[in-house]
Write a protein that holds these residues in place. Structure first.
Motif, mmCIF file in Angstrom:
data_model
loop_
_atom_site.group_PDB
_atom_site.id
_atom_site.type_symbol
_atom_site.label_atom_id
_atom_site.label_comp_id
_atom_site.label_asym_id
_atom_site.label_seq_id
_atom_site.Cartn_x
_atom_site.Cartn_y
_atom_site.Cartn_z
ATOM 1 N N HIS A 252 0.840 -1.206 0.000
ATOM 2 C CA HIS A 252 0.000 0.000 0.000
ATOM 3 C C HIS A 252 0.874 1.254 0.000
ATOM 4 O O HIS A 252 0.565 2.224 -0.701
ATOM 5 C CB HIS A 252 -0.916 0.002 1.220
ATOM 6 C CG HIS A 252 -1.687 1.281 1.384
ATOM 7 N ND1 HIS A 252 -2.754 1.626 0.590
ATOM 8 C CD2 HIS A 252 -1.508 2.335 2.248
ATOM 9 C CE1 HIS A 252 -3.219 2.807 0.941
ATOM 10 N NE2 HIS A 252 -2.480 3.265 1.941
ATOM 11 N N ARG A 253 1.941 1.249 0.760
ATOM 12 C CA ARG A 253 2.839 2.402 0.806
ATOM 13 C C ARG A 253 3.477 2.645 -0.558
ATOM 14 O O ARG A 253 3.593 3.778 -1.020
ATOM 15 C CB ARG A 253 3.932 2.179 1.854
ATOM 16 C CG ARG A 253 3.438 2.043 3.276
ATOM 17 C CD ARG A 253 2.737 3.283 3.766
ATOM 18 N NE ARG A 253 2.531 3.235 5.207
ATOM 19 C CZ ARG A 253 1.752 4.071 5.876
ATOM 20 N NH1 ARG A 253 1.112 5.030 5.218
ATOM 21 N NH2 ARG A 253 1.614 3.967 7.176
ATOM 22 N N ARG A 254 3.890 1.571 -1.212
ATOM 23 C CA ARG A 254 4.509 1.702 -2.526
ATOM 24 C C ARG A 254 3.501 2.241 -3.545
ATOM 25 O O ARG A 254 3.835 3.075 -4.391
ATOM 26 C CB ARG A 254 5.058 0.345 -2.981
ATOM 27 C CG ARG A 254 6.286 -0.095 -2.207
ATOM 28 C CD ARG A 254 6.594 -1.573 -2.418
ATOM 29 N NE ARG A 254 6.992 -1.837 -3.787
ATOM 30 C CZ ARG A 254 8.241 -1.745 -4.236
ATOM 31 N NH1 ARG A 254 9.216 -1.380 -3.410
ATOM 32 N NH2 ARG A 254 8.533 -2.021 -5.481
ATOM 33 N N GLN A 255 2.263 1.786 -3.438
ATOM 34 C CA GLN A 255 1.225 2.275 -4.341
ATOM 35 C C GLN A 255 0.907 3.745 -4.061
ATOM 36 O O GLN A 255 0.622 4.514 -4.985
ATOM 37 C CB GLN A 255 -0.039 1.426 -4.196
ATOM 38 C CG GLN A 255 0.107 -0.007 -4.686
ATOM 39 C CD GLN A 255 0.441 -0.074 -6.162
ATOM 40 O OE1 GLN A 255 -0.087 0.676 -6.974
ATOM 41 N NE2 GLN A 255 1.358 -0.972 -6.519
ATOM 42 N N GLN A 256 0.964 4.131 -2.794
ATOM 43 C CA GLN A 256 0.747 5.534 -2.413
ATOM 44 C C GLN A 256 1.799 6.426 -3.059
ATOM 45 O O GLN A 256 1.494 7.504 -3.595
ATOM 46 C CB GLN A 256 0.800 5.658 -0.886
ATOM 47 C CG GLN A 256 0.648 7.080 -0.364
ATOM 48 C CD GLN A 256 0.866 7.152 1.147
ATOM 49 O OE1 GLN A 256 1.272 6.176 1.788
ATOM 50 N NE2 GLN A 256 0.596 8.315 1.731
ATOM 51 N N ILE A 257 3.035 5.981 -3.027
ATOM 52 C CA ILE A 257 4.119 6.744 -3.640
ATOM 53 C C ILE A 257 3.961 6.775 -5.151
ATOM 54 O O ILE A 257 4.137 7.826 -5.796
ATOM 55 C CB ILE A 257 5.478 6.142 -3.234
ATOM 56 C CG1 ILE A 257 5.700 6.336 -1.722
ATOM 57 C CG2 ILE A 257 6.621 6.772 -4.026
ATOM 58 C CD1 ILE A 257 6.871 5.541 -1.160
#
Length: 213
Positions: free
Chosen positions: A9-14
């Motif tokens: 999720h964090r990678r997708q947020q970035i």
């Protein structure tokens, strides 16, 4: 207990922050600092997931298809979309689709000098081409298309058509309505009979074609 972090999720947020900046300013506006500010996180947090700007861009390039897939699925909420729905979904007809097209074009320029990003483009285009070709082959076998249609070649032509029309819409020398009319004109030329024109929207579906491709 320590808080569990959803790293994907964090990678997708970035990646989403990268796409927003690219849509507005192009990839030249994308930096670790700018992405951190756009995502509302620290630069160090971004660097925790991506060691460099290049790594971040390469990951973001793998997320470009999401908007297109959502538009294809939304084309027929009560059933599976047909080939016309798929082609129309590739056109920049609203703000979200326009942003997706701008981002894709920005990454396309980057792909000319980055083999990894170029590979993502080739893979995505190949998968899309194969799905369209399978849909066309099924419609031809059902007698809905003229017998001389070569599905793989026709799929390449249709995708090239919507790619060119998409650029024309972005630049303002075709309207969205005009682009759709040209797609319909081309599809009418490969339809076996006027009464069978429905194959393009409700014949072989994206899902069923993908199963056979």
């Amino acid at each position: 207990m320590p808080k569990r972090v959803d790293h994907e999720h964090r990678r997708q947020q970035i990646a989403a922050a990268v796409r927003r900046i690219a849509a507005e300013r192009g990839l030249e506006g994308v930096s670790l600092n700018e992405v951190a500010a756009e995502a509302g996180i620290s630069k160090g947090f971004v660097q925790h997931y991506f060691a460099s700007r290049d790594d971040m861009l390469r990951h973001a390039a793998t997320t470009l298809r999401g908007g297109i897939e959502e538009r294809i699925a939304a084309a027929r909420p009560d059933g599976e979309p047909g080939v016309r729905d798929l082609l129309v979904a590739l056109l920049p007809l609203d703000d979200a689709a326009r942003d997706d097209a701008l981002v894709a074009n920005a990454f396309l320029v980057r792909a000319l000098k980055d083999p990894e990003i170029a590979g993502h483009f080739r893979t995505g285009h190949g998968q899309l081409r194969d799905v369209v070709a399978a849909m066309l082959a099924a419609s031809r076998d059902d007698g809905d298309l003229v017998a001389t249609v070569d599905p793989p070649a026709e799929a390449v032509l249709l995708l090239a058509l919507v790619s060119g029309l998409g650029d024309a819409v972005l630049l303002g020398y075709q309207t969205g309505e005009e682009a759709i009319a040209l797609v319909d004109l081309h599809l009418s030329r490969i339809t076996a009979a006027p009464g069978k024109a429905g194959w393009a929207s409700s014949g072989r579906t994206v899902a069923s074609a993908a199963e056979t491709s």
